[in-house]
Design an enzyme around this catalytic site. Sequence first.
Site, PDB file in Angstrom:
ATOM      1  N   HIS A  34       1.349   5.489  -1.753  1.00 18.14           N
ATOM      2  CA  HIS A  34       0.919   6.610  -2.606  1.00 18.14           C
ATOM      3  C   HIS A  34       2.156   7.170  -3.287  1.00 18.14           C
ATOM      4  O   HIS A  34       3.043   7.703  -2.615  1.00 18.14           O
ATOM      5  CB  HIS A  34       0.254   7.712  -1.759  1.00 18.14           C
ATOM      6  N   HIS A  81     -10.283   1.085   2.255  1.00 14.33           N
ATOM      7  CA  HIS A  81     -10.071   2.133   3.268  1.00 14.33           C
ATOM      8  C   HIS A  81     -11.251   2.006   4.225  1.00 14.33           C
ATOM      9  O   HIS A  81     -12.367   2.410   3.900  1.00 14.33           O
ATOM     10  CB  HIS A  81     -10.006   3.524   2.633  1.00 14.33           C
ATOM     11  N   HIS A 124      -4.218  -0.523   6.255  1.00 14.16           N
ATOM     12  CA  HIS A 124      -3.739   0.343   7.341  1.00 14.16           C
ATOM     13  C   HIS A 124      -4.637   0.292   8.580  1.00 14.16           C
ATOM     14  O   HIS A 124      -5.170   1.299   9.025  1.00 14.16           O
ATOM     15  CB  HIS A 124      -3.555   1.791   6.868  1.00 14.16           C
ATOM     16  N   HIS A 148       0.854  -1.203   0.000  1.00 12.66           N
ATOM     17  CA  HIS A 148       0.000   0.000   0.000  1.00 12.66           C
ATOM     18  C   HIS A 148       0.881   1.242   0.000  1.00 12.66           C
ATOM     19  O   HIS A 148       1.517   1.547   1.003  1.00 12.66           O
ATOM     20  CB  HIS A 148      -0.908   0.031   1.242  1.00 12.66           C
ATOM     21  N   ARG A 206       1.809   9.303  -6.008  1.00 13.04           N
ATOM     22  CA  ARG A 206       1.420  10.596  -6.608  1.00 13.04           C
ATOM     23  C   ARG A 206       1.703  10.614  -8.120  1.00 13.04           C
ATOM     24  O   ARG A 206       1.808   9.586  -8.754  1.00 13.04           O
ATOM     25  CB  ARG A 206       2.113  11.780  -5.908  1.00 13.04           C
ATOM     26  N   ASP A 223       1.579   2.739   3.501  1.00 13.67           N
ATOM     27  CA  ASP A 223       0.723   3.914   3.334  1.00 13.67           C
ATOM     28  C   ASP A 223       1.551   5.195   3.281  1.00 13.67           C
ATOM     29  O   ASP A 223       1.083   6.255   3.716  1.00 13.67           O
ATOM     30  CB  ASP A 223      -0.348   4.003   4.429  1.00 13.67           C
ATOM     31  N   LYS A 245      -9.755  -0.560  -5.433  1.00 12.52           N
ATOM     32  CA  LYS A 245      -9.688   0.142  -4.151  1.00 12.52           C
ATOM     33  C   LYS A 245     -11.028   0.783  -3.807  1.00 12.52           C
ATOM     34  O   LYS A 245     -11.584   1.535  -4.612  1.00 12.52           O
ATOM     35  CB  LYS A 245      -8.616   1.224  -4.260  1.00 12.52           C
ATOM     36  N   LEU A 252      -4.642   9.304   8.001  1.00  9.34           N
ATOM     37  CA  LEU A 252      -5.953   8.659   8.124  1.00  9.34           C
ATOM     38  C   LEU A 252      -5.854   7.198   7.695  1.00  9.34           C
ATOM     39  O   LEU A 252      -5.228   6.924   6.665  1.00  9.34           O
ATOM     40  CB  LEU A 252      -6.988   9.378   7.252  1.00  9.34           C
ATOM     41  N   ALA A 276      -3.779  14.911   5.479  1.00  3.97           N
ATOM     42  CA  ALA A 276      -3.507  13.632   6.150  1.00  3.97           C
ATOM     43  C   ALA A 276      -2.466  12.862   5.346  1.00  3.97           C
ATOM     44  O   ALA A 276      -2.585  12.764   4.126  1.00  3.97           O
ATOM     45  CB  ALA A 276      -4.785  12.812   6.235  1.00  3.97           C
TER      46      ALA A 276
HETATM   47  O1  DOR Z   1      -3.229   9.646   5.619  1.00  2.00           O
HETATM   48  C1  DOR Z   1      -3.621   9.326   4.512  1.00  2.00           C
HETATM   49  N1  DOR Z   1      -3.128   9.896   3.398  1.00  2.00           N
HETATM   50  N2  DOR Z   1      -4.598   8.412   4.418  1.00  2.00           N
HETATM   51  C2  DOR Z   1      -5.177   8.143   3.245  1.00  2.00           C
HETATM   52  O2  DOR Z   1      -6.066   7.330   3.229  1.00  2.00           O
HETATM   53  C3  DOR Z   1      -4.790   8.872   2.019  1.00  2.00           C
HETATM   54  C4  DOR Z   1      -3.441   9.382   2.114  1.00  2.00           C
HETATM   55  C5  DOR Z   1      -3.092  10.387   1.034  1.00  2.00           C
HETATM   56  O3  DOR Z   1      -3.387  10.118  -0.135  1.00  2.00           O
HETATM   57  O4  DOR Z   1      -2.499  11.419   1.354  1.00  2.00           O
HETATM   58 ZN    ZN Z   2      -3.299   5.119   1.733  1.00  2.00          ZN
END
Ligand code: DOR
Ligand code: ZN
Length: 375
Positions: free
Chosen positions: A46, A167, A205, A44, A48, A278, A130, A250, A294
């Site tokens: 990100h 999520h 997460h 998991h 970007r 995450d 997702k 989150l 977050a």
């Molecule tokens: O803290 C988080 N950031 N939780 C998520 O579910 C998304 C993520 C984000 O894309 O920044």
């Molecule tokens: Zn995430």
Amino acid sequence: MELFPRTDFLRQDSVTRGPCLRINLREMGANMNMITIRRPDDWHVHLRDGDMLRSVVAHTARQFARAIVMPNLSPPVTDIRAGRAYRDRIVDALPEGMAFEPLITCYLTDGTDPNDLARGFEEGVFTAAKLYPANATTNSAHGVTDIANIEQALARMAGIGMPLCVHGEVTDAQIDVFDREKVFIERILAPLVERLPALKVIFEHITTEDAVRFVEEAGDTVAATITPQHLHINRNAMLAGGIRPHAYCLPVAKRERHRLALRGAATSGSPKFFLGTDSAPHTREAKENACGCAGIFNAPYALESYAAVFEEEGALDRFEGFTSEYGARFYGLPLNEETVRLEKRNCPVPETIDAAGAAIVPFHAGETLGWKFVG
Ligand code: DOR
Ligand code: ZN
């Protein structure tokens, strides 16, 4: 996993498990200076897009062979064409000669076409889909407003073995933010697993002892990922003595008893719990803000961070299963053959890391971790 002995200390307090491990741990416990494991995968992350993608992807690719890449871009990755294009952009962003396989996920919306989704999986474009409940987190406005709206898609996924990444938080404004995961289990996840027992579900997460218990008690089709931050911090890290936005993600970190339950699960040797960082980069400005984003950027020192937890729990002998085996098995993918090493030496974490012409504050900023990834 190979363990190389070191003779300068022996930590008896790490000896907490059954009789044969007791012997093993007494000999090796924290009493080692190198860990060699199969190259891990991040289930998991990100990554970007654009400049940020080009800045952060190498941090993940340095440690991990593959990663389940989240589709919450703007606009999100909701169809095969977008999935293929995103995969190509990730591969293009990799530094020359760096091997890394991005595993793309399809962002489910109220309008997801079950046939398109199934074709994306069967053609190898999507590894999973997702579920973001609409407005649960960053870039989730296009998410699912009612799980009934994707019932056909979920049934189709169950039929073809396509995993669902979840999520797990309700978005109901009446529900306290610290209770949103627990209520999600009761209202959405438990009924879903009951309705579609063949559906492979990754409860992502997880942050509560309720989630740990739910996953333990569910059948083999249900597993969970655990982040480094939820193993290291509880909600005090975010709120005691001032608001610390770099500890905000989150689902939000919960009370200490939840953190301890997560530590127990991660280090238990159960194949239902595996690594998913995450890692979610946001610039310092976006975090240190009246309405801060977050997300915790943990990719640069992810393995070092997990290793600290396993060492503290006297469970380094279970590290490799969590980092490099259980996730791949759950997804039905081959284990990586290559190995990587961590050395027992100081690993100072910088206060900031440059990305996309801005500064990002990484997880553990300014701390010194006790293991160092050496490739
Ligand atoms: O803290 C988080 N950031 N939780 C998520 O579910 C998304 C993520 C984000 O894309 O920044
Ligand atoms: Zn995430």
